[in-house]
Design an enzyme around this catalytic site. Structure first.
Site, PDB file in Angstrom:
ATOM      1  N   ASP A  38       0.863  -1.189   0.000  1.00 53.05           N
ATOM      2  CA  ASP A  38       0.000   0.000   0.000  1.00 53.05           C
ATOM      3  C   ASP A  38       0.895   1.233   0.000  1.00 53.05           C
ATOM      4  O   ASP A  38       1.886   1.283   0.724  1.00 53.05           O
ATOM      5  CB  ASP A  38      -0.940   0.035   1.211  1.00 53.05           C
ATOM      6  CG  ASP A  38      -2.202   0.863   0.932  1.00 53.05           C
ATOM      7  OD1 ASP A  38      -3.290   0.269   0.827  1.00 53.05           O
ATOM      8  OD2 ASP A  38      -2.068   2.104   0.783  1.00 53.05           O
ATOM      9  N   ASN A  88      -5.171  -4.463  -7.148  1.00 56.73           N
ATOM     10  CA  ASN A  88      -6.372  -3.978  -6.445  1.00 56.73           C
ATOM     11  C   ASN A  88      -6.309  -2.486  -6.122  1.00 56.73           C
ATOM     12  O   ASN A  88      -7.345  -1.855  -5.967  1.00 56.73           O
ATOM     13  CB  ASN A  88      -6.522  -4.813  -5.162  1.00 56.73           C
ATOM     14  CG  ASN A  88      -7.472  -4.207  -4.166  1.00 56.73           C
ATOM     15  OD1 ASN A  88      -8.683  -4.354  -4.268  1.00 56.73           O
ATOM     16  ND2 ASN A  88      -6.929  -3.486  -3.173  1.00 56.73           N
ATOM     17  N   TYR A 159     -12.907   7.036 -14.134  1.00 53.79           N
ATOM     18  CA  TYR A 159     -12.844   5.717 -13.477  1.00 53.79           C
ATOM     19  C   TYR A 159     -13.428   4.629 -14.382  1.00 53.79           C
ATOM     20  O   TYR A 159     -12.863   3.542 -14.515  1.00 53.79           O
ATOM     21  CB  TYR A 159     -13.615   5.833 -12.166  1.00 53.79           C
ATOM     22  CG  TYR A 159     -13.656   4.597 -11.301  1.00 53.79           C
ATOM     23  CD1 TYR A 159     -12.520   4.163 -10.614  1.00 53.79           C
ATOM     24  CD2 TYR A 159     -14.843   3.882 -11.131  1.00 53.79           C
ATOM     25  CE1 TYR A 159     -12.572   3.040  -9.792  1.00 53.79           C
ATOM     26  CE2 TYR A 159     -14.906   2.770 -10.316  1.00 53.79           C
ATOM     27  CZ  TYR A 159     -13.765   2.355  -9.638  1.00 53.79           C
ATOM     28  OH  TYR A 159     -13.833   1.247  -8.831  1.00 53.79           O
ATOM     29  N   LYS A 163     -11.381   1.470 -15.704  1.00 58.54           N
ATOM     30  CA  LYS A 163     -11.799   0.110 -15.320  1.00 58.54           C
ATOM     31  C   LYS A 163     -12.209  -0.716 -16.545  1.00 58.54           C
ATOM     32  O   LYS A 163     -12.060  -1.943 -16.536  1.00 58.54           O
ATOM     33  CB  LYS A 163     -12.935   0.182 -14.299  1.00 58.54           C
ATOM     34  CG  LYS A 163     -12.488   0.702 -12.920  1.00 58.54           C
ATOM     35  CD  LYS A 163     -11.418  -0.193 -12.305  1.00 58.54           C
ATOM     36  CE  LYS A 163     -11.296  -0.028 -10.800  1.00 58.54           C
ATOM     37  NZ  LYS A 163     -10.155  -0.807 -10.254  1.00 58.54           N
ATOM     38  N   THR A 193     -16.364   0.231   1.764  1.00 57.02           N
ATOM     39  CA  THR A 193     -14.988   0.569   2.138  1.00 57.02           C
ATOM     40  C   THR A 193     -14.888   2.084   2.204  1.00 57.02           C
ATOM     41  O   THR A 193     -15.861   2.786   1.930  1.00 57.02           O
ATOM     42  CB  THR A 193     -13.992   0.076   1.065  1.00 57.02           C
ATOM     43  OG1 THR A 193     -14.265   0.794  -0.158  1.00 57.02           O
ATOM     44  CG2 THR A 193     -14.104  -1.416   0.802  1.00 57.02           C
TER      45      THR A 193
HETATM   46  N1  LIG Z   1     -15.556  -0.910  -2.809  1.00 52.28           N
HETATM   47  C1  LIG Z   1     -16.272  -1.168  -3.888  1.00 52.28           C
HETATM   48  O1  LIG Z   1     -17.504  -1.341  -3.847  1.00 52.28           O
HETATM   49  C2  LIG Z   1     -15.583  -1.286  -5.226  1.00 52.28           C
HETATM   50  C3  LIG Z   1     -16.387  -1.416  -6.362  1.00 52.28           C
HETATM   51  C4  LIG Z   1     -15.776  -1.592  -7.597  1.00 52.28           C
HETATM   52  C5  LIG Z   1     -14.386  -1.622  -7.677  1.00 52.28           C
HETATM   53  N2  LIG Z   1     -13.635  -1.447  -6.553  1.00 52.28           N
HETATM   54  C6  LIG Z   1     -12.189  -1.486  -6.697  1.00 52.28           C
HETATM   55  O2  LIG Z   1     -11.631  -2.304  -5.679  1.00 52.28           O
HETATM   56  C7  LIG Z   1     -10.311  -1.840  -5.383  1.00 52.28           C
HETATM   57  C8  LIG Z   1     -10.168  -1.647  -3.878  1.00 52.28           C
HETATM   58  O3  LIG Z   1     -11.034  -0.608  -3.475  1.00 52.28           O
HETATM   59  P1  LIG Z   1     -11.507  -0.370  -1.971  1.00 52.28           P
HETATM   60  O4  LIG Z   1     -12.960  -0.141  -2.026  1.00 52.28           O
HETATM   61  O5  LIG Z   1     -10.959  -1.425  -1.082  1.00 52.28           O
HETATM   62  O6  LIG Z   1     -10.821   1.058  -1.685  1.00 52.28           O
HETATM   63  P2  LIG Z   1      -9.954   1.599  -0.440  1.00 52.28           P
HETATM   64  O7  LIG Z   1      -9.805   3.050  -0.655  1.00 52.28           O
HETATM   65  O8  LIG Z   1     -10.543   1.116   0.847  1.00 52.28           O
HETATM   66  O9  LIG Z   1      -8.549   0.867  -0.632  1.00 52.28           O
HETATM   67  C9  LIG Z   1      -7.695   1.156  -1.712  1.00 52.28           C
HETATM   68  C10 LIG Z   1      -6.261   1.129  -1.207  1.00 52.28           C
HETATM   69  O10 LIG Z   1      -5.381   1.372  -2.332  1.00 52.28           O
HETATM   70  C11 LIG Z   1      -4.305   2.152  -1.864  1.00 52.28           C
HETATM   71  N3  LIG Z   1      -3.657   2.860  -2.978  1.00 52.28           N
HETATM   72  C12 LIG Z   1      -4.154   3.928  -3.665  1.00 52.28           C
HETATM   73  N4  LIG Z   1      -3.266   4.307  -4.608  1.00 52.28           N
HETATM   74  C13 LIG Z   1      -2.207   3.461  -4.517  1.00 52.28           C
HETATM   75  C14 LIG Z   1      -0.979   3.354  -5.225  1.00 52.28           C
HETATM   76  N5  LIG Z   1      -0.656   4.202  -6.208  1.00 52.28           N
HETATM   77  N6  LIG Z   1      -0.127   2.348  -4.888  1.00 52.28           N
HETATM   78  C15 LIG Z   1      -0.421   1.491  -3.887  1.00 52.28           C
HETATM   79  N7  LIG Z   1      -1.567   1.572  -3.161  1.00 52.28           N
HETATM   80  C16 LIG Z   1      -2.447   2.539  -3.480  1.00 52.28           C
HETATM   81  C17 LIG Z   1      -4.931   3.111  -0.870  1.00 52.28           C
HETATM   82  O11 LIG Z   1      -3.963   3.673   0.015  1.00 52.28           O
HETATM   83  C18 LIG Z   1      -5.958   2.210  -0.179  1.00 52.28           C
HETATM   84  O12 LIG Z   1      -5.430   1.640   1.004  1.00 52.28           O
HETATM   85  C19 LIG Z   1     -10.113  -0.574  -6.209  1.00 52.28           C
HETATM   86  O13 LIG Z   1      -9.427  -0.898  -7.407  1.00 52.28           O
HETATM   87  C20 LIG Z   1     -11.518  -0.138  -6.517  1.00 52.28           C
HETATM   88  O14 LIG Z   1     -11.596   0.676  -7.670  1.00 52.28           O
HETATM   89  C21 LIG Z   1     -14.202  -1.283  -5.341  1.00 52.28           C
END
Ligand SMILES: NC(=O)c1ccc[n+]([C@@H]2O[C@H](COP(=O)([O-])OP(=O)(O)OC[C@H]3O[C@@H](n4cnc5c(N)ncnc54)[C@H](O)[C@@H]3O)[C@@H](O)[C@H]2O)c1
Length: 289
Positions: A38, A88, A159, A163, A193
Site C-alpha cells: 500500500d 487492487n 474511473y 476500469k 470501504t
Molecule cells: N468498494 C467497492 O464497492 C468497489 C467497487 C468496484 C471496484 N472497486 C475497486 O476495488 C479496489 C479496492 O477498493 P476499496 O474499495 O478497497 O478502496 P480503499 O480506498 O478502501 O482501498 C484502496 C487502497 O489502495 C491504496 N492505494 C491507492 N493508490 C495506490 C498506489 N498508487 N499504490 C499502492 N496503493 C495505493 C490506498 O492507500 C488504499 O489503502 C479498487 O481498485 C476499486 O476501484 C471497489
C-alpha cells in the site's frame, strides 16, 4: 480453512485497507505468504504485522515503474518465488465530465491502468524467465475492474474508462501469457470501504447476521482464482458482492449487415435502425435516469 493456497506467494496491491486487506488476510488464512502493498506504508505495515511472519509490507506506488518492480522483487527476494499477483490498488476522483479536470483524469487513469500494467509487466518478466528455465509456473493474476467499467457510471467517466481498460488488458494478458503458465482474470467487486462509504451508507452493517457489504465477501473468489485449482479459467471477469458471484458477459459481435461493398452514408439510417431492432437493449449505465 482448507489450505487452498498452501505455500503460494501472493502480492496484493492496495492491501492496507478495504478489499485488498481482506484479500491479504484471506490468502494468509489459506496458507499463502503475502506481500502487503500500500502506498500508505503505515497501513501496509499494520496489516502485515497483524497477519504475522507470513507477511511482509511494501509501500511502493504501483503506478511507478521502478516502484512496481521493487514490489515484485520483494516477493521473490523475501519468499523466493511469486505465484499470484492481485492488482487492487486505486482511488476515485469523481466528477461529471463537464467538470472533470485534466489532473483528475490523469490521476485516475494512472493509478488504475498503469497501476495494473506496471506490476503485471514485471511479474510477467519473472514468469517468462521461469518458464524458459523449464519451471513452468502455476501463476495467477487477478485484476480489479468495476461495474463502472463494465456498464459505465454517471459521474465516473475517468474511473469507468480506466476500469473498462482493465477488462481489456485482462483478456489480452490472458491470451499472451497462457504460454508461460499464467492465467489472468478480473473481478468487479462491490463492498463497503473508504472508497464507497458514501454510496453504500444506506446499507449499514447489520448488528447480527450476514453483512452483505463486508469487503471480506469479495475475497474467497479471489483466493480460489489464485489457487492451482483455477488453471482452466482465464480471460474472465467475475462480479462479486455479498454471497453472489456472477460471470460477466463481454462485448461480442452482434447482428450484422454486409453489403459487400462500401456504403453511401445516406443508405445507413435504415441499416442502423434494423441492427438496433435485432440487438438486445444495452444494460443501463449506473446512475443514468
Ligand atoms: N468498494 C467497492 O464497492 C468497489 C467497487 C468496484 C471496484 N472497486 C475497486 O476495488 C479496489 C479496492 O477498493 P476499496 O474499495 O478497497 O478502496 P480503499 O480506498 O478502501 O482501498 C484502496 C487502497 O489502495 C491504496 N492505494 C491507492 N493508490 C495506490 C498506489 N498508487 N499504490 C499502492 N496503493 C495505493 C490506498 O492507500 C488504499 O489503502 C479498487 O481498485 C476499486 O476501484 C471497489
Amino acid at each position: 480453512m482448507s489450505g487452498l493456497c498452501q505455500g503460494r506467494v501472493v502480492v496484493v496491491t492496495g492491501a492496507g485497507r478495504g478489499i485488498g486487506r481482506a484479500h491479504a488476510r484471506a490468502f494468509a488464512a489459506e496458507g499463502a505468504s503475502v506481500v502487503v502493498n500500500d502506498v500508505d506504508g503505515d497501513a501496509a505495515a499494520e496489516v502485515a504485522e497483524a497477519v504475522g511472519e507470513k507477511a511482509v509490507a511494501n509501500s511502493s506506488d504501483v503506478a511507478d515503474w521502478a516502484g512496481a518492480k521493487e514490489l515484485i522483487d520483494t516477493a521473490i527476494e523475501h519468499f523466493g518465488r511469486l505465484d499470484v499477483l492481485v492488482n487492487n490498488a486505486g482511488f476515485l476522483r469523481d466528477r461529471m465530465l463537464v467538470n472533470l479536470g485534466e489532473d483528475e483524469w490523469d490521476a485516475v487513469v494512472r493509478v488504475h491502468l498503469k497501476g495494473h500494467f506496471a506490476p503485471l509487466r514485471h511479474a510477467a518478466d519473472h514468469w517468462r524467465a521461469e518458464a524458459k528455465a523449464g519451471r513452468t509456473p502455476q501463476a495467477r493474476v487477478i485484476n480489479t475492474s468495476s461495474g463502472a467499467g463494465l456498464l459505465g457510471s454517471v459521474g465516473q467517466g475517468n474511473y469507468s474508462a480506466a476500469k473498462a481498460g482493465i477488462a481489456g488488458l485482462t483478456v489480452v494478458a490472458a491470451a499472451e501469457l497462457a504460454r508461460y503458465g499464467v492465467t489472468v482474470n478480473a473481478i468487479a467487486p462491490a463492498a463497503r470501504t473508504r472508497m464507497t462509504e458514501g454510496v453504500f451508507a444506506s446499507m449499514a452493517r447489520p448488528d447480527e447476521g450476514f453483512d452483505a457489504m463486508a469487503p471480506e465477501n469479495v475475497s474467497p473468489l479471489v483466493v480460489w482464482l489464485g489457487s492451482e485449482e483455477s488453471a482452466h479459467v482465464t480471460g474472465r471477469v467475475f462480479e462479486v458482492e455479498g454471497g453472489k458471484v456472477s460471470l460477466a458477459q463481454a462485448w461480442r459481435h452482434g447482428p450484422a449487415v454486409d453489403k459487400g461493398e462500401r456504403w453511401d452514408p445516406a443508405e445507413l439510417g435504415p441499416v442502423v435502425k434494423e441492427l438496433l431492432e435485432r440487438a438486445p437493449e444495452p444494460e443501463p449505465v449506473y446512475g443514468a435516469s
